[in-house]
Scaffold this motif. Structure first.
Motif, short mmCIF file in Angstrom:
data_model
loop_
_atom_site.label_atom_id
_atom_site.label_comp_id
_atom_site.label_asym_id
_atom_site.label_seq_id
_atom_site.Cartn_x
_atom_site.Cartn_y
_atom_site.Cartn_z
N GLU A 278 92.57 56.13 25.05
CA GLU A 278 93.37 57.42 25.39
C GLU A 278 94.68 57.18 24.54
N ASP A 279 95.27 55.98 24.17
CA ASP A 279 96.53 55.81 23.35
C ASP A 279 96.06 55.97 22.04
N GLU A 280 94.84 55.61 21.17
CA GLU A 280 94.37 55.79 20.08
C GLU A 280 94.05 57.42 19.88
N LEU A 281 93.68 58.17 20.82
CA LEU A 281 93.33 59.56 20.47
C LEU A 281 94.54 60.20 20.47
N LYS A 282 95.68 60.05 21.10
CA LYS A 282 96.97 60.64 21.40
C LYS A 282 97.40 61.23 19.78
N PRO A 283 97.22 60.52 18.79
CA PRO A 283 97.74 61.12 17.66
C PRO A 283 97.05 62.32 17.00
N TYR A 284 96.01 62.32 17.66
CA TYR A 284 95.12 63.41 16.91
C TYR A 284 94.87 64.79 17.89
N GLU A 285 95.75 64.65 18.91
CA GLU A 285 95.85 65.74 19.82
C GLU A 285 96.23 67.09 19.30
N CYS A 286 96.69 67.47 18.08
CA CYS A 286 97.05 68.64 17.39
C CYS A 286 97.17 68.35 16.10
N ASP A 287 97.30 69.84 15.31
CA ASP A 287 97.49 69.78 13.88
C ASP A 287 98.78 70.26 13.84
N GLY A 288 99.03 70.97 12.68
CA GLY A 288 100.38 71.38 12.30
C GLY A 288 100.83 72.38 13.36
N LEU A 289 100.10 73.04 14.06
CA LEU A 289 100.47 73.99 15.23
C LEU A 289 100.88 73.07 16.51
N SER A 290 101.80 72.53 16.41
CA SER A 290 101.70 71.29 17.50
C SER A 290 102.12 71.93 18.82
N ALA A 291 101.89 73.32 19.07
CA ALA A 291 102.21 73.70 20.42
C ALA A 291 101.04 73.80 21.04
N TYR A 292 99.93 73.68 20.57
CA TYR A 292 98.42 73.69 20.69
C TYR A 292 97.93 72.18 21.02
N ARG A 293 97.55 71.68 22.19
CA ARG A 293 97.31 70.32 22.23
C ARG A 293 96.04 69.92 23.13
N THR A 294 94.98 69.11 22.61
CA THR A 294 93.84 68.79 23.42
C THR A 294 93.70 67.63 23.00
N THR A 295 93.24 66.52 24.09
CA THR A 295 92.93 65.38 23.58
C THR A 295 91.26 65.49 23.30
N PRO A 296 91.25 64.77 22.13
CA PRO A 296 89.58 64.85 21.64
C PRO A 296 88.98 63.75 22.30
N MET A 297 87.58 64.06 22.63
CA MET A 297 86.67 63.05 23.48
C MET A 297 86.58 61.70 22.45
N LEU A 298 86.42 61.92 21.22
CA LEU A 298 86.17 60.61 20.37
C LEU A 298 86.73 61.03 19.18
N VAL A 299 87.20 60.12 18.31
CA VAL A 299 87.59 60.39 16.85
C VAL A 299 86.82 59.38 15.96
N ALA A 300 86.15 60.06 15.25
CA ALA A 300 85.26 59.12 13.80
C ALA A 300 86.09 59.39 12.57
N LEU A 301 86.08 58.06 12.01
CA LEU A 301 86.84 57.95 10.73
C LEU A 301 85.97 57.27 9.58
N PRO A 302 84.98 57.87 9.38
CA PRO A 302 83.96 57.58 8.27
C PRO A 302 84.85 57.20 7.09
N ARG A 303 83.86 56.31 6.14
CA ARG A 303 84.23 56.08 4.51
C ARG A 303 83.35 56.44 3.95
N ARG A 304 82.09 56.40 4.35
CA ARG A 304 80.88 57.00 3.37
C ARG A 304 80.07 58.26 3.94
N LEU A 305 79.55 58.70 2.67
CA LEU A 305 78.87 59.97 2.86
C LEU A 305 77.76 59.86 3.85
#
Lengths: 499, 499
Positions: free
Chosen positions: B38-65
Motif C-alpha cells: 500500500e505505501d509503495e503504491l501511494k505515490p502512483y495514485e494520480c498523475d498531474g490531475l491530482s484531483a483524481y486518485r485511485t490506488t493501482p493494484m500493482l506497479v511494474a517498473l521494467p528496465r528492458r524491452l
C-alpha cells in the motif's frame, strides 16, 4: 503492364449480376447518371497509370450527397464493391476499376463552398481541382500549398485519398499537414466528420488515418484545407554537378546547414537532356545532375539564404550555380522540371515511374545502386525527383513491344522499391500504393503490421467492399509473392552491396 | 474531484485476483521490479490531475524491452488491464491507475539512443524528458520544437500518447507533426514499427493514429523525432489591452496579416496579476489582457515582423506595445507565462484547468461567454492560453472545502468545453481527454463516430485491456450522461446566446 499482378491472390471478390444490380440502382435512384454500355465505360478503364486497365462493371456520376449515400447503402446491401475516382490522374492505379464493381466518380462535386480569409481556410467539394483552390484564394493573398505536378487536373478528393505531395512539400508538408477537416461517408452511408475547424481534435486521429487510405475506408464528400499567405519573394538557384553523387551530397549539406528551401529538386543527365529538348528551360545539357533550389519568404531572408545555399553547393562540388535573373526565367526553370515526365515520355515508347522515399543521407548510395541495377536489367533509368524530401522518382524506360521488356521493367521497379525499404525508406512518397505497389507492401511490412492494417480496414468496412485489392495486400499475396518483409539494414538481395 | 464520473458507465472491468496475479508475474519475471505494498503504491495514485486518485493494484517498473513484452503477454493471457505511465505529469488523468489493473511505468527507459545531425533526427526511449532531447541536440545547433510547460519533467512517451503541444506549436506543430517513427508493443507483446526514417510511409497512417491515442492502442517503446535548427533570433512583444475582446481580435488580425509567430499567448487580468505577484515578470497589472508575441527566424525577417505586429496590435486597440529589451527580459516575459498555472494556484485553494480549442475567429465571443458563465456559477475564471492556436486554458478557481464548489467547478468546466464544441472547436487542445473529459466526448462526437473509435480500438486491443475508461466513452456512458452530440452551430444551452 500488369504481369506480376495476379488478382487471385487477393481472395475471391463477390460475384455480382450486372443486369440485376443495374436495375436495382436505376429503381432506387432514377435521377442518377449511370454508364453501363461498353463504349461509355471505356474512358474509365484506367487512371494516370495507363498501363493497368480494367473495364468497370458500371460507372455512377452522382451530383448530390444523398445520391452517394443511397448508392453506398445499396452497394452495401447487395455486396457490390465500390471504387471511388476523382479526376483519374493517380499514378499507382488507386482508382483502377473492378470488373465486378461500381466506379463511383465524384468529379461533379466541384464547388468551392467557402473561402475564409481570416481563418485562412477553404471548404471545398472533393471534385475541386487542386489549382482551383489556390486560384480562388489568390484575391486574399492566400494559396493552398501542396502542389502535385498534376495540380491543373487532379482533384482534392484524390489528393486526400493519396496524401499527395508536390515540389513544395519539403517546407509545407504533404496533404495531411494541410487539412483541418473532412466529411466522409462510410460504406453503410453514414456521414462522419473527421477533424474540426480548430487546430486539434479529440479522440483518435481518424483524419490522418483517412488521409492516404486510398479509398479503402470511406468516400470523401467535403474537405476543409488550410491556406497559407503567399510568400513575398521566391528565388530559384540552378546548380550543375559532374556527378549525381555530388548533387546528392549537396542536398544533405543544404538541409544540414539549417536551410529549409521551398523546393529542392534533382534531375540527372538523361532527364536534363529530355526536358531541355522539350521545354528549352535553359538547362546545362552536359551536366551529370542539376539541383533546382527555391528559397521563399521575405526579401532579406531569401537574399541571405540564396547566398548561403550558393556557398554550400559550391563547397559540395557544383561546377556552376546560376540564379534565375527574373520571374520569367524562374518559371522556365520550373517548367522544365514540371514537364520532365512527359519529356522523358518522348525518349521511349513506354516508361514506368517509381515513387520511393529514403532518408536523405542515403541519396548518393541509392543513386549508385540504381545505376548498377539499370545496367544489370539493360534498361535506362532517368532520375527526376524531390531530393530535399528524399522522395525519388526513377523513371524506367522500356518498350512494351520488345519481348520481355515489360516484365523486366516491372521487376527492376520492384527491386528499386525494395532497395528503398532496405535503407530505411518507404515504397511510396506521394503517389500511393494502389494496385501498382501492392506486392512491395509485403517487403515494407511484416505480417503483424499487415494484420493490423486489415483489422483497421475491417473497423470501417468489414465486408471489404471499398477498393479491394489496393493498398493493403492479403497475407496470402505476401506468402505467394515470396519476398517477405525486409528489415532496414538487411540484405535480401546479395547482388546489392551495402553502401 | 470526480463527482460527475461514474466508472460503472464504462461497463464491467475484469475481476483480478491480486495475490494470484502477483505470484504469476514474479514467477514469469523474477528480475522485474514490482511494487505491491500500500505505501509503495501511494505515490502512483494520480498523475498531474491530482484531483483524481485511485490506488493501482500493482506497479511494474521494467528496465528492458523483453520485460515489457513478457509482462504484456501475461496481462493479455490473464485478462488484466494495463495503464501505461511516463513521468505522470499529464493533466487529464490519462495515466490514472485502475484498482484492478497493472500500472506500467516506462520511466526507466530513459536513454537517448542516437542524435543524427545530418538527418536532423533523435532516436530516444520513451522515458526521456522532453527538454533533455533539446539539450542533447543543442551542440549541433538543433532542438526539438514541441515544448509543453511541463517540459522539464514530462517524458516523450507521454508526449506522443497525449499529442502534446506547447507555446510554439502554432508555428512548429503538435507532437504528431514532429515525429518520424515509433516502435510500439501491442497488448499481445508484438513489436510494431509505425512510420519510417523517410518523410512518408506506405499503408494507413498508424503513426498519426497512435499519436494522441492515450495508451489505448499499445505501449510506446521507442520514438524517432524530427529536430529543427535553432532560430538565429527570437524577439518578444508584450501588448496591453483594456479588454480581452480587443486582445482576441488582435490575435485574429496578426494571423490574417500572414504572420506566423513562434508563439502568441494571451493572459487576462486575473492571470496577469497572479503571475506578476509570483514571478515579477514586469507585466502591466492594470491591463485587462496582455498578448505575448514571439517572432523568430533570421535577423532581418524578425525585425520586419516585429514592426508589422506592432502596427497590427496598435490598430487593434493595444494601449501599449513593449519589445523585450534584451534576452534577460525576453526570458522573464516567458517565465511569467510558463508559471501562470502555479501562480494562479496561489490565489485559490483549488483550480481546475480546462483545455478547449476553438477557431480563432470565435475567441472574443467565447471569452465573453466564459465571463458570463463565471458569474452565473459564482466561480472566478482566469484565462491563460495559446491564443494563436485558439487553444484556451480557462482556469476555474474554487475551494473544495466549500460545500458544492467542487461540483460547480466541474459543471462549469463541462459547460465551457461544450461551448467550444458548439462554435466548431474541440474539447481538447493538447492535454488529452483522459478520464477528465470522457463525458464531454459525448458532446463532441455522434454515436456513429464513437462506434468507429471503438472498432478501431478493437482492431488493436479486442479485449479492451489497455487503459479502459479513458479517452473514448462507451455509448452507454453517453446515453446516461444525457448531453449527446452537439453539432457546431446548435444551441443546446438556452442560457448561452449565439455571439
Amino acid at each position: 503492364m500488369n504481369i506480376l499482378y495476379d488478382e487471385r491472390l487477393d481472395g475471391p471478390l463477390p460475384q455480382v449480376n450486372k443486369a440485376e444490380f443495374l436495375k436495382a440502382l436505376q429503381q432506387a435512384l432514377p435521377d442518377l447518371d449511370i454508364l453501363w454500355r461498353e463504349d461509355e465505360l471505356k474512358p474509365y478503364e484506367c487512371d494516370g497509370l495507363s498501363a493497368y486497365r480494367t473495364t468497370p462493371m458500371l460507372v455512377a456520376l452522382p451530383r448530390r450527397l444523398e445520391q452517394v449515400q443511397s448508392l453506398l447503402k445499396l452497394c452495401h446491401q447487395k455486396n457490390v464493391p465500390v471504387v471511388a475516382r476523382g479526376a483519374g490522374t493517380g499514378l499507382s492505379g488507386g482508382a483502377l476499376p473492378l470488373e465486378q464493381g461500381l466506379l463511383l466518380v465524384m468529379a461533379r462535386f466541384n464547388n468551392i463552398l467557402h473561402i475564409d480569409p481570416a481563418a485562412r481556410t477553404a471548404r471545398i467539394q472533393p471534385g475541386v481541382r487542386n489549382l482551383a483552390i489556390s486560384q480562388a484564394a489568390a484575391p486574399f493573398g492566400l494559396y493552398y500549398a501542396p502542389d502535385p505536378s498534376s495540380q491543373i487536373a487532379c482533384s482534392i478528393g484524390g489528393n486526400v485519398a493519396e496524401n499527395a505531395g508536390g515540389v513544395h512539400c519539403l517546407k509545407y508538408g504533404l496533404t495531411v499537414h494541410n487539412l483541418l477537416k473532412i466529411e466522409v461517408l462510410t460504406i453503410e452511408g453514414e456521414r462522419l466528420t473527421l477533424g474540426s475547424d480548430a487546430l486539434d481534435s479529440a479522440g483518435f486521429d481518424l483524419l490522418a488515418l483517412f488521409t492516404g487510405s486510398e479509398g479503402l475506408l470511406g468516400i470523401i464528400t467535403e474537405v476543409t484545407v488550410k491556406l497559407l499567405p503567399k510568400p513575398q519573394v521566391a528565388k530559384v538557384l540552378l546548380a550543375s554537378f559532374d556527378s549525381v553523387e555530388k548533387a546528392g551530397s549537396a542536398v544533405a549539406e543544404i538541409i544540414a546547414a539549417g536551410i529549409i528551401p521551398g523546393g529542392l529538386e534533382m534531375m540527372d543527365n538523361l532527364a536534363i537532356r529530355a526536358a531541355e529538348d522539350f521545354i528549352h528551360a535553359g538547362y546545362p545539357v552536359d551536366a551529370e545532375a542539376i539541383l533546382l533550389c527555391e528559397l521563399d519568404g521575405v526579401e532579406a531572408d531569401v537574399h541571405d539564404d540564396c547566398q548561403r545555399v550558393r556557398e554550400v553547393m559550391t563547397a559540395a562540388g557544383a561546377t556552376e550555380v546560376r540564379q534565375a535573373r527574373d520571374e520569367a526565367e524562374r518559371v522556365r526553370f520550373w517548367a522544365g522540371r514540371k514537364n520532365a515526365f512527359p519529356a522523358i515520355g518522348r525518349l521511349s515508347p513506354d516508361y514506368y515511374c517509381m515513387d520511393g522515399t529514403i532518408p536523405r543521407r542515403e541519396l548518393p548510395g541509392v543513386l549508385q545502386s540504381i545505376a548498377r541495377l539499370s545496367e544489370e536489367y539493360g534498361l535506362r533509368v532517368a532520375n527526376v525527383f524531390h531530393a530535399g524530401d528524399g522522395n525519388m522518382h526513377p523513371l524506367i524506360l522500356f518498350d512494351a513491344n520488345q519481348p520481355g521488356e515489360l516484365h523486366r521493367a516491372e521487376a527492376l521497379g520492384g527491386k528499386i522499391l525494395e532497395l528503398c525499404v532496405q535503407v530505411g525508406g518507404s515504397i511510396t512518397g506521394e503517389h500511393g500504393v494502389g494496385r501498382e505497389k501492392i506486392n512491395q507492401m509485403c517487403a515494407q511490412f511484416n505480417s503483424d503490421e499487415l494484420s493490423l492494417f486489415h483489422a483497421v480496414k475491417a473497423a470501417f468496412d468489414p465486408q471489404g467492399l471499398l477498393n479491394p485489392g489496393k493498398n493493403i495486400p492479403t497475407l496470402h499475396r505476401c506468402a505467394e509473392f515470396g519476398a517477405m518483409h525486409i528489415h532496414a539494414g538487411q540484405l535480401p538481395f546479395p547482388e546489392l552491396e551495402r553502401f
